[in-house]
Structures are given as structure tokens and as C-alpha cells.
Scaffold this active site. Structure first.
Site, PDB file in Angstrom:
ATOM      1  N   HIS A  62      -7.535 -25.985   6.742  1.00 28.17           N
ATOM      2  CA  HIS A  62      -7.073 -25.807   8.119  1.00 28.17           C
ATOM      3  C   HIS A  62      -6.869 -27.165   8.771  1.00 28.17           C
ATOM      4  O   HIS A  62      -7.151 -28.214   8.168  1.00 28.17           O
ATOM      5  CB  HIS A  62      -8.050 -24.942   8.920  1.00 28.17           C
ATOM      6  N   HIS A  64      -8.167 -28.739  11.455  1.00 29.15           N
ATOM      7  CA  HIS A  64      -9.148 -29.532  12.176  1.00 29.15           C
ATOM      8  C   HIS A  64      -9.296 -30.855  11.443  1.00 29.15           C
ATOM      9  O   HIS A  64      -9.356 -30.895  10.209  1.00 29.15           O
ATOM     10  CB  HIS A  64     -10.487 -28.801  12.283  1.00 29.15           C
ATOM     11  N   ASP A  66     -11.454 -33.008  10.653  1.00 25.90           N
ATOM     12  CA  ASP A  66     -12.463 -33.332   9.640  1.00 25.90           C
ATOM     13  C   ASP A  66     -12.136 -32.762   8.275  1.00 25.90           C
ATOM     14  O   ASP A  66     -12.863 -32.996   7.301  1.00 25.90           O
ATOM     15  CB  ASP A  66     -13.860 -32.870  10.100  1.00 25.90           C
ATOM     16  N   HIS A  67     -11.008 -32.036   8.192  1.00 26.43           N
ATOM     17  CA  HIS A  67     -10.616 -31.467   6.904  1.00 26.43           C
ATOM     18  C   HIS A  67      -9.295 -32.039   6.383  1.00 26.43           C
ATOM     19  O   HIS A  67      -8.929 -31.744   5.236  1.00 26.43           O
ATOM     20  CB  HIS A  67     -10.511 -29.945   7.007  1.00 26.43           C
ATOM     21  N   HIS A 142     -11.864 -18.476  11.865  1.00 25.36           N
ATOM     22  CA  HIS A 142     -12.178 -19.731  12.529  1.00 25.36           C
ATOM     23  C   HIS A 142     -11.342 -19.829  13.800  1.00 25.36           C
ATOM     24  O   HIS A 142     -10.548 -18.946  14.117  1.00 25.36           O
ATOM     25  CB  HIS A 142     -11.914 -20.886  11.568  1.00 25.36           C
ATOM     26  N   ASP A 212     -14.443 -23.417   6.817  1.00 22.87           N
ATOM     27  CA  ASP A 212     -15.034 -23.102   8.116  1.00 22.87           C
ATOM     28  C   ASP A 212     -14.761 -21.656   8.514  1.00 22.87           C
ATOM     29  O   ASP A 212     -13.612 -21.211   8.547  1.00 22.87           O
ATOM     30  CB  ASP A 212     -14.460 -24.034   9.186  1.00 22.87           C
ATOM     31  N   HIS A 270     -21.002 -28.556   4.988  1.00 25.38           N
ATOM     32  CA  HIS A 270     -20.439 -28.656   6.331  1.00 25.38           C
ATOM     33  C   HIS A 270     -21.559 -28.691   7.376  1.00 25.38           C
ATOM     34  O   HIS A 270     -21.557 -27.986   8.380  1.00 25.38           O
ATOM     35  CB  HIS A 270     -19.481 -27.494   6.608  1.00 25.38           C
TER      36      HIS A 270
END
Length: 305
Positions: A62, A64, A66-67, A142, A212, A270
Site C-alpha cells: 500500500h 503509506h 513506511d512501505h 486498512h 497493515d 510492524h
């Protein structure tokens, strides 16, 4: 054949002193797959001696940061190091646009082809297949469109018992025996029975990457019995309200899913940066599903045939 997972990053939204953003490497045979590519992934690949030019497929769960914030940098480094082989990139709608803009305004023209496949994060669907494995999406729940990925080895050929094989068999007949067939003569009579000259194949292995998500039981049939399940465990159960509000899961919830799905091993990751020590999360999960491990950086998990 290797079936091996290496953890590069295991932190949630913000990195901590000894934990980087989410990234994992799944090696199946001679093929290297990168799962998510948070900030710092390049450094982690170098630290753990993973040759990034050998990465064949990249799967982004996805959008976000941090990914995927490490993705443009990684692709750029492959360019600077003169990569020429194509790479497959799987991810949700918007990822191709983001990368196109980054490279456009940075004046970067990649000398290799990026085959981008936009995934539908709302359904489970086969998105990739080669000689050895298939990959299906796993719908997550999510705050933005998000999916996990399920990797399964294909059925393997049976083992031929060379000392029991008749000398008259042709190469084509040997192939049929490997795939479980009997051999017939022109009259339709069995001349070689498969069970007499072969043994069972090595078992096919599986890995489910649940990115997530809130606790989501409708994926249970999709991950039932997998060899290794990764599931996010951002919080401990005392922060269940926080997990629900932010569309994340607790360690107990991850373990409950693993227990109900009857998986062989659970890997949790995570982790929120609030946790300096992770024993609280591990113990909470193991109370429900004893065969739980932490996705600590540098950890390598092999799945045996």
C-alpha cells in the site's frame, strides 16, 4: 530448492534506533522477491548481503510511506549500476504515477524496463505465475487500499527410481511418469505402473504476507494451513482501541488468526516505535499461538521441503 525469508525492516510508521521500515526478501530457488520497500531498504540489502540486481519482482502492499518510500531510490540505484534486465513491480493504483513524477522531475530515465502491474486490493486474485510458484493478493483492511500477498510453490514432479526404470522408455514417457501418469502400450495396456517406478514428490511450500490491517477473519480460507504466516502486530492488546482506530492489529489478534487458520508458524512485525523491548508482544502472541516468532531484522526463516 531454497524457500527462505529474510527480514530487512520491522518498524511501523516511524523508524526506531534499531528497527527500519517494512521490507522483506523472499527467495524461492534462484528468484529473489522484495516485499515492500520502506525507507532504508537499500542499506539493509547491503547490510545483509542481498544482491539487489538479482531482485526479479517487487510487491508493494500500500501507499503509506513506511512501505514504499525506499522504492524510487532502489530503482535509481539499479539504474546507476547499469541494470539491463526487466523487473516486475506490483502495487496499488497510484504507485506508477508517483514513480513517474519522481523520475520526471529528477531527470531520470531508467535503462531497464519496469513492468508495472496494478493490483486490485479488494479481492484475492492470481497476479503472477512462473515455472515454480504462483502469487495471489490477500485483501487487507486498512485506512488506504492495501493487500497482502500469498506465495505458493507449484506441484513438484515425482522422483524417478532409476534402478527400476525399464530401458525402453522414451524421454517423453519419463516426463509423463514424473507427473504421475502410467505408461500404456498401443493396445491400451499398462506396461509401466507409476507407483512401481516413482516416489512421492517433495512437498510444495507457502508463505502469506499480511501487511497493515485490522483483524480480518474473512482471509482465513485463503491462508489456511500455510507454512509461514507474517501478520502485523503493531500494538499489544492493552492498546486494542488504538489498533482499531488506526486500522492495525494487536499481537493477540495476529496469533488468533494464526491459530484459527492452523498455520505452521507465525511471524509478527510492524512494531510501534513505542516498544523498545518486544518481549511483551511475543509473549502475548505465544499465549495464543506458541509457534510465534518476532520479525527482527536480519532474521532468516527457511521453510523445508
Amino acid at each position: 530448492m531454497d524457500f527462505e525469508l529474510k527480514i530487512l525492516g520491522s518498524s511501523s510508521a516511524t523508524p526506531s534506533f534499531d528497527r527500519h521500515h517494512t521490507a522483506q526478501v523472499l527467495t524461492i530457488g534462484n528468484q529473489i522477491n522484495l516485499l515492500d520497500c520502506g525507507e532504508g531498504t537499500q542499506m539493509q540489502l547491503m547490510r545483509y548481503k542481498v544482491k539487489h540486481q538479482r531482485i526479479c519482482n517487487i510487491f508493494i502492499s500500500h501507499l503509506h510511506g513506511d512501505h514504499y518510500f525506499g522504492l524510487a531510490g532502489l530503482l535509481s540505484t539499479m539504474h546507476l549500476q547499469q541494470r539491463t534486465t526487466p523487473i516486475n513491480l506490483f502495487g496499488p493504483k497510484g504507485l506508477a504515477e508517483i514513480l513517474t513524477l519522481q523520475f520526471k522531475y529528477g531527470g531520470t530515465q531508467l535503462p531497464y524496463k519496469v513492468n508495472f502491474f496494478e493490483v486490485d486490493t479488494t479481492v484475492s486474485r492470481k497476479i503472477y505465475e512462473d515455472k515454480t510458484m504462483t502469487v495471489h493478493t490477500l485483501p487487507m483492511l486498512h485506512r488506504v487500499p492495501c493487500c497482502g500477498y500469498l506465495f505458493r510453490e507449484k506441484e513438484k514432479p515425482r522422483h524417478l527410481l532409476k534402478n527400476k526404470l525399464p530401458s525402453f522408455l522414451t524421454p517423453a514417457q519419463l516426463v509423463r511418469l514424473k507427473w504421475g501418469e502410467d505408461i500404456y502400450n498401443e493396445a491400451g495396456e499398462v506396461v509401466v505402473q507409476n507407483a512401481d517406478v516413482t516416489t512421492d514428490p517433495k512437498r510444495s511450500r507457502s508463505y502469506a504476507y499480511c501487511a497493515d490491517t485490522r483483524y480480518k477473519e474473512d482471509i482465513l480460507p485463503l491462508v489456511q494451513g500455510v507454512d509461514l504466516l507474517y501478520h502485523e502486530a503493531t500494538f499489544d492488546n492493552s492498546l486494542l482501541h488504538r489498533a482499531d482506530f488506526t486500522f492495525h492489529s494487536t499481537a493477540e489478534q495476529a496469533a488468533t488468526l494464526a491459530h484459527k487458520a492452523q498455520v505452521k508458524r507465525l511471524l509478527i512485525g510492524h512494531f510501534s516505535a513505542r516498544y523498545k523491548e518486544l518481549n511483551l508482544l511475543l509473549e502475548e502472541a505465544q499465549a495464543v499461538f506458541p509457534n510465534t516468532m518476532l520479525a527482527t531484522e536480519g532474521k532468516t526463516i527457511s521453510v523445508l521441503e
